[in-house]
Design a protein around this motif. Structure first.
Motif, short mmCIF file in Angstrom:
data_model
loop_
_atom_site.label_atom_id
_atom_site.label_comp_id
_atom_site.label_asym_id
_atom_site.label_seq_id
_atom_site.Cartn_x
_atom_site.Cartn_y
_atom_site.Cartn_z
N PRO A 93 76.48 -8.36 40.41
CA PRO A 93 77.93 -8.47 40.15
C PRO A 93 78.43 -7.70 38.93
N GLN A 94 77.52 -7.19 38.11
CA GLN A 94 77.97 -6.48 36.91
C GLN A 94 77.22 -5.17 36.73
N ILE A 95 77.92 -4.24 36.10
CA ILE A 95 77.33 -2.99 35.63
C ILE A 95 77.48 -3.04 34.11
N VAL A 96 76.40 -2.75 33.37
CA VAL A 96 76.44 -2.88 31.92
C VAL A 96 75.90 -1.62 31.26
N PHE A 97 76.63 -1.14 30.25
CA PHE A 97 76.15 -0.07 29.38
C PHE A 97 76.03 -0.65 27.98
N ARG A 98 74.82 -0.48 27.37
CA ARG A 98 74.56 -0.94 26.00
C ARG A 98 74.00 0.21 25.19
N THR A 99 74.52 0.37 23.99
CA THR A 99 74.00 1.43 23.13
C THR A 99 72.72 0.99 22.43
N SER A 100 71.87 1.98 22.17
CA SER A 100 70.70 1.77 21.31
C SER A 100 70.94 2.46 19.97
N SER A 101 71.78 3.49 19.98
CA SER A 101 72.17 4.16 18.74
C SER A 101 73.47 4.93 18.96
N ILE A 102 74.16 5.19 17.87
CA ILE A 102 75.43 5.93 17.91
C ILE A 102 75.38 6.96 16.79
N GLU A 103 75.75 8.20 17.12
CA GLU A 103 75.78 9.23 16.09
C GLU A 103 77.10 9.99 16.15
N PRO A 104 77.56 10.46 14.99
CA PRO A 104 78.80 11.23 14.97
C PRO A 104 78.66 12.51 15.78
N ALA A 105 79.76 12.93 16.41
CA ALA A 105 79.82 14.19 17.15
C ALA A 105 81.05 14.94 16.68
N ASP A 106 81.23 16.16 17.16
CA ASP A 106 82.36 16.98 16.71
C ASP A 106 83.71 16.29 16.83
N HIS A 107 83.96 15.63 17.94
CA HIS A 107 85.29 15.03 18.17
C HIS A 107 85.21 13.53 18.41
N GLY A 108 84.12 12.90 17.95
CA GLY A 108 83.97 11.47 18.16
C GLY A 108 82.55 11.02 17.91
N TYR A 109 81.93 10.47 18.95
CA TYR A 109 80.59 9.90 18.81
C TYR A 109 79.76 10.16 20.06
N LEU A 110 78.45 10.24 19.86
CA LEU A 110 77.49 10.26 20.97
C LEU A 110 76.89 8.87 21.05
N LEU A 111 77.04 8.25 22.21
CA LEU A 111 76.50 6.92 22.43
C LEU A 111 75.20 7.05 23.22
N HIS A 112 74.09 6.70 22.60
CA HIS A 112 72.80 6.71 23.27
C HIS A 112 72.56 5.28 23.74
N GLY A 113 72.25 5.10 25.03
CA GLY A 113 72.07 3.75 25.51
C GLY A 113 71.50 3.69 26.90
N THR A 114 71.67 2.52 27.51
CA THR A 114 71.12 2.25 28.83
C THR A 114 72.23 1.78 29.76
N LEU A 115 72.25 2.36 30.96
CA LEU A 115 73.18 1.93 32.00
C LEU A 115 72.39 1.09 33.00
N ASP A 116 72.80 -0.17 33.14
CA ASP A 116 72.18 -1.08 34.11
C ASP A 116 73.10 -1.18 35.31
N LEU A 117 72.63 -0.66 36.44
CA LEU A 117 73.43 -0.62 37.67
C LEU A 117 72.52 -0.88 38.85
N HIS A 118 72.87 -1.86 39.67
CA HIS A 118 72.13 -2.15 40.89
C HIS A 118 70.67 -2.48 40.61
N GLY A 119 70.44 -3.18 39.50
CA GLY A 119 69.08 -3.60 39.17
C GLY A 119 68.19 -2.52 38.59
N ARG A 120 68.76 -1.36 38.31
CA ARG A 120 67.98 -0.26 37.72
C ARG A 120 68.63 0.17 36.42
N SER A 121 67.79 0.41 35.43
CA SER A 121 68.26 0.87 34.12
C SER A 121 67.93 2.34 33.94
N ARG A 122 68.89 3.08 33.44
CA ARG A 122 68.70 4.51 33.17
C ARG A 122 69.25 4.82 31.79
#
Length: 178
Positions: A93-122
Protein backbone atom coordinates in the motif's frame (compact mmCIF):
# COMPACT_ATOMS: atom_id res chain seq x y z
CA UNK A 1 16.72 20.42 14.89
CA UNK A 2 13.82 21.71 12.78
CA UNK A 3 11.21 19.51 11.07
CA UNK A 4 9.19 20.30 7.97
CA UNK A 5 6.02 18.28 7.35
CA UNK A 6 4.91 18.47 3.70
CA UNK A 7 1.83 17.06 1.97
CA UNK A 8 -0.31 17.72 -1.14
CA UNK A 9 -1.38 21.09 0.27
CA UNK A 10 2.26 22.15 -0.33
CA UNK A 11 2.67 20.77 -3.85
CA UNK A 12 2.17 17.80 -6.13
CA UNK A 13 3.67 14.47 -7.06
CA UNK A 14 2.79 13.40 -10.61
CA UNK A 15 3.53 10.25 -12.58
CA UNK A 16 3.55 10.19 -16.36
CA UNK A 17 3.43 6.91 -18.23
CA UNK A 18 4.47 6.18 -21.78
CA UNK A 19 3.10 3.66 -24.27
CA UNK A 20 5.11 1.19 -26.31
CA UNK A 21 4.52 -1.62 -28.79
CA UNK A 22 3.31 -1.81 -32.40
CA UNK A 23 -0.10 -0.36 -31.44
CA UNK A 24 1.32 2.38 -29.16
CA UNK A 25 -0.46 5.14 -31.11
CA UNK A 26 -3.77 3.76 -29.84
CA UNK A 27 -2.77 4.16 -26.18
CA UNK A 28 -2.87 7.12 -23.83
CA UNK A 29 0.12 8.58 -22.05
CA UNK A 30 -1.35 8.98 -18.59
CA UNK A 31 -0.82 11.72 -16.02
CA UNK A 32 -1.44 10.35 -12.55
CA UNK A 33 -1.53 12.14 -9.18
CA UNK A 34 -0.92 10.48 -5.82
CA UNK A 35 -1.31 11.51 -2.20
CA UNK A 36 1.99 11.80 -0.37
CA UNK A 37 3.62 13.11 2.77
CA UNK A 38 7.21 14.03 3.46
CA UNK A 39 9.26 14.83 6.53
CA UNK A 40 12.44 16.88 6.21
CA UNK A 41 14.77 17.13 9.20
CA UNK A 42 17.04 20.18 9.33
CA UNK A 43 20.18 20.79 11.35
CA UNK A 44 20.60 24.55 11.22
CA UNK A 45 20.33 25.59 7.57
CA UNK A 46 21.06 22.14 6.14
CA UNK A 47 18.67 19.23 5.52
CA UNK A 48 19.93 16.02 7.14
CA UNK A 49 17.15 13.54 6.33
CA UNK A 50 14.11 13.20 4.09
CA UNK A 51 11.42 10.57 4.09
CA UNK A 52 8.55 10.59 1.58
CA UNK A 53 5.65 8.14 1.66
CA UNK A 54 3.16 7.68 -1.19
CA UNK A 55 -0.28 6.16 -0.63
CA UNK A 56 -0.62 3.80 -3.60
CA UNK A 57 -4.40 3.49 -3.17
CA UNK A 58 -4.78 7.26 -3.67
CA UNK A 59 -3.72 7.02 -7.32
CA UNK A 60 -5.89 9.26 -9.50
CA UNK A 61 -5.73 9.37 -13.30
CA UNK A 62 -5.91 13.07 -14.17
CA UNK A 63 -5.79 12.70 -17.94
CA UNK A 64 -4.18 11.14 -20.95
CA UNK A 65 -2.51 12.34 -24.12
CA UNK A 66 -2.63 10.53 -27.41
CA UNK A 67 -4.86 7.61 -28.16
CA UNK A 68 -7.50 7.26 -30.84
CA UNK A 69 -10.04 9.22 -28.77
CA UNK A 70 -9.90 11.34 -25.65
CA UNK A 71 -9.70 9.61 -22.28
CA UNK A 72 -13.25 9.27 -20.89
CA UNK A 73 -14.28 8.95 -17.25
CA UNK A 74 -14.81 5.18 -17.48
CA UNK A 75 -11.43 4.80 -19.20
CA UNK A 76 -9.78 6.76 -16.36
CA UNK A 77 -11.41 4.40 -13.87
CA UNK A 78 -10.22 1.37 -15.84
CA UNK A 79 -6.68 2.78 -16.09
CA UNK A 80 -6.69 3.37 -12.32
CA UNK A 81 -7.88 -0.20 -11.65
CA UNK A 82 -5.19 -1.60 -13.96
CA UNK A 83 -2.47 0.49 -12.27
CA UNK A 84 -3.58 -0.60 -8.79
CA UNK A 85 -3.54 -4.22 -9.95
CA UNK A 86 -0.05 -3.83 -11.49
CA UNK A 87 1.25 -2.23 -8.28
CA UNK A 88 -0.54 -4.83 -6.12
CA UNK A 89 -1.80 -1.95 -4.00
CA UNK A 90 -3.49 -4.11 -1.38
CA UNK A 91 -0.29 -6.07 -0.73
CA UNK A 92 2.04 -3.06 -1.08
CA UNK A 93 0.00 0.00 0.00
CA UNK A 94 2.93 2.41 0.26
CA UNK A 95 5.95 3.54 -1.70
CA UNK A 96 8.70 5.02 0.49
CA UNK A 97 11.87 6.98 -0.27
CA UNK A 98 14.33 7.47 2.64
CA UNK A 99 17.62 9.30 2.48
CA UNK A 100 20.87 7.88 3.79
CA UNK A 101 22.76 11.11 3.11
CA UNK A 102 22.22 14.56 1.63
CA UNK A 103 24.84 16.73 -0.03
CA UNK A 104 24.73 20.22 -1.49
CA UNK A 105 24.45 20.50 -5.28
CA UNK A 106 24.67 23.44 -7.69
CA UNK A 107 20.98 24.37 -7.45
CA UNK A 108 19.86 22.45 -4.36
CA UNK A 109 20.69 19.06 -2.93
CA UNK A 110 21.53 15.49 -3.94
CA UNK A 111 19.47 13.03 -1.93
CA UNK A 112 21.13 9.62 -1.63
CA UNK A 113 18.67 7.01 -0.43
CA UNK A 114 16.51 3.98 -0.98
CA UNK A 115 13.25 3.66 -2.88
CA UNK A 116 11.01 0.90 -1.51
CA UNK A 117 8.42 -0.06 -4.13
CA UNK A 118 6.52 -3.32 -4.54
CA UNK A 119 8.59 -5.06 -1.88
CA UNK A 120 11.90 -4.23 -3.55
CA UNK A 121 14.44 -1.64 -2.43
CA UNK A 122 16.69 0.17 -4.88
CA UNK A 123 19.36 2.77 -4.18
CA UNK A 124 18.58 6.11 -5.78
CA UNK A 125 20.18 9.52 -6.06
CA UNK A 126 17.70 12.34 -6.61
CA UNK A 127 18.56 15.93 -7.38
CA UNK A 128 16.20 18.39 -5.73
CA UNK A 129 16.39 21.93 -7.08
CA UNK A 130 15.66 24.64 -4.54
CA UNK A 131 14.71 28.20 -5.40
CA UNK A 132 14.38 31.15 -3.02
CA UNK A 133 11.06 32.90 -3.77
CA UNK A 134 11.43 35.52 -1.05
CA UNK A 135 8.99 34.33 1.60
CA UNK A 136 8.97 30.70 0.42
CA UNK A 137 11.30 27.97 -0.76
CA UNK A 138 10.32 26.16 -3.94
CA UNK A 139 11.52 22.59 -4.42
CA UNK A 140 11.41 20.54 -7.62
CA UNK A 141 12.64 17.10 -8.60
CA UNK A 142 12.32 14.97 -11.73
CA UNK A 143 13.22 11.30 -11.93
CA UNK A 144 12.18 8.10 -13.64
CA UNK A 145 11.32 4.74 -12.13
CA UNK A 146 11.58 1.43 -13.94
CA UNK A 147 8.87 -1.20 -13.58
CA UNK A 148 11.50 -3.91 -14.12
CA UNK A 149 13.76 -2.63 -11.33
CA UNK A 150 10.97 -3.30 -8.86
CA UNK A 151 9.65 -6.58 -10.24
CA UNK A 152 6.58 -5.03 -11.84
CA UNK A 153 5.14 -6.17 -15.14
CA UNK A 154 3.75 -3.15 -17.03
CA UNK A 155 0.09 -3.38 -18.02
CA UNK A 156 -0.40 -4.59 -21.60
CA UNK A 157 -3.28 -5.39 -23.89
CA UNK A 158 -3.89 -6.79 -27.36
CA UNK A 159 -1.43 -9.62 -26.69
CA UNK A 160 1.33 -7.13 -25.89
CA UNK A 161 0.86 -4.98 -29.01
CA UNK A 162 0.23 -2.02 -26.70
CA UNK A 163 1.69 -1.70 -23.22
CA UNK A 164 2.77 0.80 -20.62
CA UNK A 165 6.42 1.71 -21.13
CA UNK A 166 8.90 0.41 -18.53
CA UNK A 167 10.03 3.89 -17.42
CA UNK A 168 7.56 6.09 -15.56
CA UNK A 169 8.43 9.79 -15.24
CA UNK A 170 8.03 11.25 -11.75
CA UNK A 171 7.84 14.98 -11.06
CA UNK A 172 7.61 16.64 -7.68
CA UNK A 173 7.09 20.31 -6.85
CA UNK A 174 6.36 21.91 -3.50
CA UNK A 175 6.66 25.20 -1.65
CA UNK A 176 7.36 25.79 2.01
CA UNK A 177 7.35 29.09 3.91
CA UNK A 178 10.63 30.28 5.35
Amino acid sequence: MTTWELDPSDGELLLTTGVTGPAAKMGHRLTIAVQWRATVQWDGDRPVSVEMTVDVGSLEVLGGEGGVTGLSGPEKALARANALKTLQAKRFPQIVFRTSSIEPADHGYLLHGTLDLHGRSRDRVLEVEVEDLGEQWQMACRASVSHADHGLKPYSMMMGAMKVADEVAVSFTARHPK
